[in-house]
Write a protein that holds these residues in place. Structure first.
Motif: not given
Ligand code: MTE
Ligand code: LUZ
Ligand code: MOS
Length: 762
Positions: A383-387, A626-630, A686-689, A699-712
């Motif tokens: 892991a290269v973690s930001e958790a 987000f990494g650094s969101s474009m 809020q962004a973890l920049e 460096r703008s990380k993929a964003v499509g699916e991950p936020p769905l899982m906050y819904g859990i």
């Protein structure tokens, strides 16, 4: 930059499949689909339907010139049922008529008789009967067997998560137009134009170069059109070839809901062991995936369940086994998260069980076990973690303990309204888990007037990928966005594309676009460098002007482009990109399958009305990696949409098939999705920049699916609210937690009469 479709969207001018101007002579298709979930077709009588006015043809499996096969991963799915039907909604015959109304009226006149066969709708029953799509798979790290003895606490349980209807606003559909020499053009509302092309070629007996698939945009896909748009594209193509006329089919909502697969329901067993310090020492899980009647993408979805079975936690001893179980439901398919959410729910349920038994907040366990850089995932990737960064920023911004205390205080003050709160950390791997699919191409043309056209394999489905492609070209060329156009996704311009999926489209196609633009720019710079007698690498383009060593030159973008053309230098480039260093060995279930991971933490808070069982989400507060969101506007929009879609899955969308395999929640009157009144009152993202190297486009990380899982988190927040009212409630882990289920779990409370008396006091 705003989403480039926003103007045409709000004016209703954006072109979807149903808006494509029709060629004269166009006919309309409709499908006769199986009314039974499993059976042998005894007889099929289309004579009355065929005699109806306006009907141009009725086709069955016998009319297929090539192979009657649409299975992508495993060839186990017929386009039109031959001798047997395997689910309610399986296409059997295709009617073509001069209007939608006549086509659908003719379908009603088709008569079929079936010899009924046993129906399985439950994945555990399917597994018991040996009905598996593929052999089971097991991911293993350390040795759980030996680890149980080191555990202070061990808990076991069972979970169910239900499926989910995609409910893209635009239903499935396609429009096929025959071309000269037996070729065909298919307009398809698909995430995977190449899948439509490949399958159409197979079914029609054509070579792939005779099949053009073109996609302007989708009114949403969410995974539902990754594989399952193919059916409709191929059916239209088949009919068009047979009747030699253009054929269109845009499904009605009820047809779409009935005939297409959904998110996979899962049943699972878990066992979790913690030590005195609340570290998770061991975790075992067994997943029963309800695949439906054919493989579709189920093996890949099942694999991602295993990849994400420990969510964002480090667990030294893990054993997770998954079964893909064949049932008589429509084949289930990709849906935002792709099996990941189903895996993550189970470990969250395991942690919640431990927390409830130990009388501590689940967040105490969650926080102690977040994965750190250098830790190993069960599949071997380091892991290269930001958790921890996301969690601690969440705490800094919103104050976890303070919020928990406020909720306790509220609950003490209010006998009949209870609040619940839950933390939801996420971790999602970015890349197709099938390594070879991680490739993309981009074709960039600079025209002599200085305008630019881009074609990639990416499909715009609302997520803003075209805007991001445009931003890449605008940034590399340093020209205004008005000079750039992103073209339709077309298999004649870009070949052998992977579907727009796995949240990877912006990265893969964006990197390819970056390469193509950079190569063209290099040529332009070389041209000017020769003229100015300076090294090419001393040149930079800024706002359409060329600078040498920081000094403005007399070269403009327009002049560069004209000079290149005059000097017979190519102004076009087709670039290829594939992410480096990813690999996976399925024989060992180890490797480095993901280019990187996306992390985040959400706090979800809910208020339950304990008389009625209804509830409102007060807030979802997020720190997202987000990494650094474009593109902040688009990326925040993806977070908000994903969160609401996830909450819908977890709390209100109640998919219901009966014992006969018939979909009872078959319309929007019986299937409830979140509306404007049920979205959380507040969503803060809020962004973890971070500016770390992360292999994402810009460096703008993929964003499509991950936020769905906050819904859990919504599920567990609700559970905590119910427990605050009725501490002895035994609530099975059975998502979605609908108001009905909330109400049932609130009662009986022995002290209810006392609570009512209490409330009457001033
Ligand atoms: N956003 C919108 N508006 N509509 C969609 O259909 N699909 C989601 C996500 N966001 C979707 C969406 C899914 S399932 C995926 S995989 C990604 O977008 C795909 O696009 P990307 O790779 O460009 O992120
Ligand atoms: N589709 C796919 C996906 O084919 N492979 C994947 O790994 C994936 N992941 C997420 C969504 N769709
Ligand atoms: Mo998304 S489920 O990868 O289409």
């Amino acid at each position: 930059m705003k989403h480039i479709d926003s103007n045409t969207h709000v004016r209703g001018e954006s072109v979807y499949l149903d808006d494509i101007p029709l060629v004269s002579g166009t006919l309309y298709a409709a499908v006769f689909d199986s009314p039974v979930a499993h059976g042998k077709i005894k007889s099929l009588d289309t004579s009355e339907a065929a005699a109806m006015r306006g009907v141009a043809g009725i086709f069955t499996s016998k009319d297929i010139p090539g192979e009657n096969q649409i299975g992508g991963i495993i060839p186990d799915e017929e386009l039109l049922a031959g001798t047997h039907v395997h689910f309610c909604g399986m296409p059997i015959a295709l009617v073509v008529a001069d209007s939608e109304e006549s086509a659908r009226a003719a379908v009603k006149k088709i008569k079929a008789e079936f010899e009924l066969l046993p129906i399985i709708t439950d994945p555990r029953e399917a597994k018991e009967k040996g009905e598996l799509i593929i052999p089971p798979r097991t991911f293993q790290l350390g040795d759980t067997h030996a680890a149980w003895s080191q555990c202070e606490h061990i808990f076991e349980g069972r979970t169910e998560t239900n499926g989910q209807e995609h409910l893209y606003i635009e239903t499935q559909g396609a429009y096929a137009i025959p071309q000269e020499n037996g070729a065909i053009r298919i307009y398809s509302s698909t995430q995977g134009p190449t899948a439509v092309q490949r399958t159409a070629a197979r079914v029609l007996g054509l070579s792939m170069n005779q099949v053009e698939v073109d996609t302007t945009r989708l009114g949403g896909g969410f995974g539902g059109k990754e594989d399952q748009a193919t059916t409709w594209g191929v059916l239209c193509a088949l009919a068009a070839i047979l009747v030699k006329k253009p054929v269109k089919y845009a499904l009605s909502r009820i047809e779409d809901m009935r005939m297409t697969g959904k998110r996979h329901p899962y049943s699972a067993d878990f066992k979790i062991g913690l030590n005195k310090q609340l570290k998770i020492v061991a975790y075992e899980a067994t997943f029963y995936q309800n695949a439906g009647a054919a493989a579709d993408l189920s093996p890949a979805v099942m694999e991602r369940t295993l990849f994400h079975c420990t969510n964002s936690y480090y667990v030294p001893n893990v054993k997770a086994t998954a079964y893909s179980c064949r049932t008589n439901l429509p084949p289930n398919t990709a849906f935002r998260g792709f099996g990941g959410p189903q895996g993550m729910f189970v470990i969250e349920a395991a942690i919640a069980t431990a927390a409830e038994q130990l009388h501590i907040p689940a967040s105490d366990i969650q926080e102690k076990n977040l994965i750190q850089s250098g830790d190993t995932f069960p599949y071997g990737q380091i892991a290269v973690s930001e958790a921890n960064e996301c969690w601690s920023k969440t705490n800094r911004l919103y104050g976890i303990k303070k919020l928990q205390q406020e909720i306790t205080d509220f609950n003490n003050r209010n006998p009949l309204r209870k609040k619940g709160i839950a933390l939801m950390p996420i971790c999602f791997g970015i890349s197709f888990t099938k390594t070879l699919m991680n490739q993309a191409r981009s074709l960039v043309h600079v025209y002599t007037d200085g305008s630019v056209g881009i074609s990639t394999g990416a499909v715009e489905m609302g997520q803003g990928v075209n805007t991001k492609m445009l931003q890449v070209a605008a940034t590399i060329f340093s020209i205004p966005s008005e000079k750039i156009k992103v073209n339709t996704t077309n298999t004649y311009r870009i070949a052998n594309t992977s579907p727009t999926a796995a949240s990877a489209a912006a990265d893969l196609n964006g990197k390819a676009t970056e390469i193509a633009c950079t190569i063209i720019l290099q040529r332009l710079k070389q041209l000017a460098a020769d003229d100015l007698k300076v090294p090419a690498d001393s040149l930079t383009l800024k706002e359409e002007c060329l600078y040498a060593h920081g000094e403005k030159t007399n070269w403009s973008w327009k002049k560069l482009v004209t000079a290149a053309y005059v000097n017979r230098i190519s102004l076009s480039e087709l670039a290829h990109y594939t992410p480096p260093d990813i690999h996976f060995d399925a024989t060992k279930e180890k490797g480095h399958p993901f280019t990187y991971h996306v992390y985040g933490t959400a706090i979800v808070a809910v208020t339950v009305d304990c008389l009625r069982g209804i509830y409102e989400f007060d807030s979802v507060k997020v720190v997202h990696d987000f990494g650094s969101s474009m593109n902040k506007l688009i990326d925040i929009g993806q977070c908000e949409g994903g969160i609401v879609q996830g909450i819908g899955w977890m709390t209100m969308e109640e998919l219901l098939y009966d014992q006969e395999g018939r979909l009872r929640s078959n319309a929007l009157s019986t299937y409830k999705v979140p509306d404007i009144y049920s979205v959380p009152k507040e969503i803060i993202v809020q962004a973890l920049e971070t500016t770390k190297e992360n292999a994402a486009i810009f460096r703008s990380k993929a964003v499509g699916e991950p936020p769905l899982m906050y819904g859990i988190g919504a599920y567990f927040a609700l559970r905590n609210a119910v427990k605050a009212f009725n501490p002895t409630a035994t609530i099975p882990f059975d998502a979605p937690m609908t108001p009905e289920k909330v109400l049932m779990s609130l009662y009986p409370v022995p002290a209810l009469e006392e609570i009512k008396e209490e409330e009457k006091k001033p």
